[in-house]
Design a protein around this motif. Structure first.
Motif, mmCIF file in Angstrom:
data_model
loop_
_atom_site.group_PDB
_atom_site.id
_atom_site.type_symbol
_atom_site.label_atom_id
_atom_site.label_comp_id
_atom_site.label_asym_id
_atom_site.label_seq_id
_atom_site.Cartn_x
_atom_site.Cartn_y
_atom_site.Cartn_z
ATOM 1 N N LYS A 1 22.720 -1.890 31.038
ATOM 2 C CA LYS A 1 23.054 -2.985 30.117
ATOM 3 C C LYS A 1 24.371 -2.738 29.397
ATOM 4 O O LYS A 1 25.073 -3.675 29.056
ATOM 5 C CB LYS A 1 21.936 -3.158 29.077
ATOM 6 C CG LYS A 1 20.669 -3.743 29.622
ATOM 7 C CD LYS A 1 19.608 -3.822 28.534
ATOM 8 C CE LYS A 1 18.268 -4.244 29.081
ATOM 9 N NZ LYS A 1 17.217 -4.212 28.043
ATOM 10 N N MET A 2 24.698 -1.458 29.154
ATOM 11 C CA MET A 2 25.928 -1.104 28.447
ATOM 12 C C MET A 2 27.106 -0.923 29.396
ATOM 13 O O MET A 2 28.207 -0.612 28.957
ATOM 14 C CB MET A 2 25.717 0.172 27.631
ATOM 15 C CG MET A 2 24.708 0.003 26.524
ATOM 16 S SD MET A 2 24.557 1.453 25.451
ATOM 17 C CE MET A 2 23.989 2.709 26.580
ATOM 18 N N GLY A 3 26.852 -1.058 30.696
ATOM 19 C CA GLY A 3 27.930 -0.884 31.664
ATOM 20 C C GLY A 3 28.287 0.573 31.913
ATOM 21 O O GLY A 3 29.370 0.873 32.392
ATOM 22 N N GLU A 4 27.365 1.462 31.606
ATOM 23 C CA GLU A 4 27.604 2.899 31.784
ATOM 24 C C GLU A 4 27.015 3.371 33.112
ATOM 25 O O GLU A 4 26.315 2.636 33.795
ATOM 26 C CB GLU A 4 26.986 3.680 30.626
ATOM 27 C CG GLU A 4 27.566 3.348 29.274
ATOM 28 C CD GLU A 4 29.003 3.770 29.111
ATOM 29 O OE1 GLU A 4 29.432 4.753 29.768
ATOM 30 O OE2 GLU A 4 29.715 3.121 28.327
ATOM 31 N N LYS A 5 27.255 4.624 33.437
ATOM 32 C CA LYS A 5 26.756 5.204 34.685
ATOM 33 C C LYS A 5 25.256 5.475 34.595
ATOM 34 O O LYS A 5 24.816 6.316 33.831
ATOM 35 C CB LYS A 5 27.510 6.494 35.009
ATOM 36 C CG LYS A 5 28.968 6.257 35.321
ATOM 37 C CD LYS A 5 29.649 7.539 35.731
ATOM 38 C CE LYS A 5 31.088 7.238 36.084
ATOM 39 N NZ LYS A 5 31.700 8.309 36.812
ATOM 40 N N VAL A 6 24.507 4.778 35.416
ATOM 41 C CA VAL A 6 23.049 4.865 35.417
ATOM 42 C C VAL A 6 22.574 6.259 35.805
ATOM 43 O O VAL A 6 21.572 6.756 35.282
ATOM 44 C CB VAL A 6 22.469 3.799 36.373
ATOM 45 C CG1 VAL A 6 20.979 3.963 36.538
ATOM 46 C CG2 VAL A 6 22.807 2.408 35.867
ATOM 47 N N GLU A 7 23.285 6.925 36.701
ATOM 48 C CA GLU A 7 22.833 8.235 37.183
ATOM 49 C C GLU A 7 22.755 9.284 36.079
ATOM 50 O O GLU A 7 22.040 10.272 36.208
ATOM 51 C CB GLU A 7 23.704 8.741 38.335
ATOM 52 C CG GLU A 7 25.147 8.982 37.994
ATOM 53 C CD GLU A 7 26.060 7.780 38.225
ATOM 54 O OE1 GLU A 7 27.281 7.965 38.214
ATOM 55 O OE2 GLU A 7 25.559 6.665 38.390
ATOM 56 N N PHE A 8 23.453 9.072 34.951
ATOM 57 C CA PHE A 8 23.371 10.038 33.863
ATOM 58 C C PHE A 8 21.959 10.146 33.296
ATOM 59 O O PHE A 8 21.602 11.152 32.700
ATOM 60 C CB PHE A 8 24.359 9.713 32.750
ATOM 61 C CG PHE A 8 25.767 10.174 33.057
ATOM 62 C CD1 PHE A 8 25.999 11.288 33.836
ATOM 63 C CD2 PHE A 8 26.849 9.482 32.552
ATOM 64 C CE1 PHE A 8 27.288 11.715 34.115
ATOM 65 C CE2 PHE A 8 28.138 9.902 32.827
ATOM 66 C CZ PHE A 8 28.358 11.027 33.611
ATOM 67 N N ALA A 9 21.132 9.139 33.473
ATOM 68 C CA ALA A 9 19.748 9.201 33.008
ATOM 69 C C ALA A 9 18.923 10.180 33.833
ATOM 70 O O ALA A 9 17.881 10.640 33.396
ATOM 71 C CB ALA A 9 19.109 7.811 33.070
ATOM 72 N N PHE A 10 19.415 10.518 35.018
ATOM 73 C CA PHE A 10 18.680 11.376 35.948
ATOM 74 C C PHE A 10 19.368 12.727 36.164
ATOM 75 O O PHE A 10 19.105 13.399 37.145
ATOM 76 C CB PHE A 10 18.504 10.657 37.289
ATOM 77 C CG PHE A 10 17.785 9.350 37.164
ATOM 78 C CD1 PHE A 10 16.392 9.316 37.120
ATOM 79 C CD2 PHE A 10 18.475 8.166 37.054
ATOM 80 C CE1 PHE A 10 15.724 8.115 36.990
ATOM 81 C CE2 PHE A 10 17.814 6.957 36.921
ATOM 82 C CZ PHE A 10 16.438 6.931 36.886
ATOM 83 N N ILE A 11 20.261 13.101 35.242
ATOM 84 C CA ILE A 11 20.971 14.379 35.337
ATOM 85 C C ILE A 11 20.736 15.148 34.045
ATOM 86 O O ILE A 11 20.848 14.584 32.951
ATOM 87 C CB ILE A 11 22.484 14.162 35.567
ATOM 88 C CG1 ILE A 11 22.710 13.423 36.892
ATOM 89 C CG2 ILE A 11 23.231 15.494 35.574
ATOM 90 C CD1 ILE A 11 24.151 13.021 37.130
ATOM 91 N N CYS A 12 20.412 16.426 34.160
ATOM 92 C CA CYS A 12 20.137 17.243 32.972
ATOM 93 C C CYS A 12 21.417 17.446 32.151
ATOM 94 O O CYS A 12 22.530 17.267 32.642
ATOM 95 C CB CYS A 12 19.517 18.582 33.367
ATOM 96 S SG CYS A 12 20.646 19.750 34.158
ATOM 97 N N ASP A 13 21.232 17.833 30.895
ATOM 98 C CA ASP A 13 22.368 18.008 29.991
ATOM 99 C C ASP A 13 23.346 19.067 30.496
ATOM 100 O O ASP A 13 24.558 18.906 30.372
ATOM 101 C CB ASP A 13 21.885 18.367 28.592
ATOM 102 C CG ASP A 13 21.165 17.212 27.919
ATOM 103 O OD1 ASP A 13 21.349 16.049 28.354
ATOM 104 O OD2 ASP A 13 20.411 17.461 26.958
ATOM 105 N N GLU A 14 22.836 20.135 31.076
ATOM 106 C CA GLU A 14 23.706 21.196 31.579
ATOM 107 C C GLU A 14 24.606 20.674 32.707
ATOM 108 O O GLU A 14 25.805 20.944 32.731
ATOM 109 C CB GLU A 14 22.872 22.376 32.072
ATOM 110 C CG GLU A 14 23.711 23.588 32.438
ATOM 111 C CD GLU A 14 22.846 24.778 32.823
ATOM 112 O OE1 GLU A 14 23.310 25.563 33.679
ATOM 113 O OE2 GLU A 14 21.742 24.935 32.270
ATOM 114 N N CYS A 15 24.033 19.919 33.623
ATOM 115 C CA CYS A 15 24.824 19.368 34.730
ATOM 116 C C CYS A 15 25.804 18.311 34.242
ATOM 117 O O CYS A 15 26.919 18.199 34.771
ATOM 118 C CB CYS A 15 23.917 18.802 35.818
ATOM 119 S SG CYS A 15 23.060 20.104 36.754
#
Length: 125
Positions: A94-108
């Motif tokens: 909805k914000m136009g951001e990269k969706v894959e960041f929801a599925f990547i840990c903070d370290e990565c």
């Protein structure tokens, strides 16, 4: 009342409950136990903090189990549920951001960010 289909297992409700009426156990799955008999005279903080509005007034007595999400980069178990990651992905979309960041840990995520910044060569004046 608890709308089970809307609950993403984020534990925000448990974190604000002043009477410990919402318990959380973490193991191979996240388990959230709603115990309305422990509810006291509160301001329904659990209702206010729920990002999906899954709780209305006093929650039902129920135990819910949630699968954890795993990082798409390194494969490690993340400290969010699959349903949380899917919810965050929709918010990012909805914000136009990269969706894959929801599925990547903070370290990565940090590794990705630092690898981009390492490639930057500032302008010399």
């Amino acid at each position: 009342m608890l709308k089970v289909e809307l609950c993403i297992g984020c534990t925000a409700c448990a974190n604000v409950c002043p009477f410990d009426a919402i318990g959380v156990a973490d193991d191979s799955k996240r388990i959230i136990h709603f115990s309305p008999e422990n509810c006291g005279n509160c301001s329904f903080e659990c209702n206010e903090v729920c990002p999906t509005r899954a709780i209305e007034r006093k929650p039902d007595k129920i135990t819910l189990e949630f699968e954890y999400a795993y990082c798409l980069e390194c494969g490690r178990k993340m400290m969010r549920t699959k349903k949380e990651a899917e919810y965050y992905a929709q918010q990012l979309l909805k914000m136009g951001e990269k969706v894959e960041f929801a599925f990547i840990c903070d370290e990565c995520k940090m590794k990705k960010i630092s690898s981009v910044s390492d490639k930057y060569e500032g302008y010399l004046i």
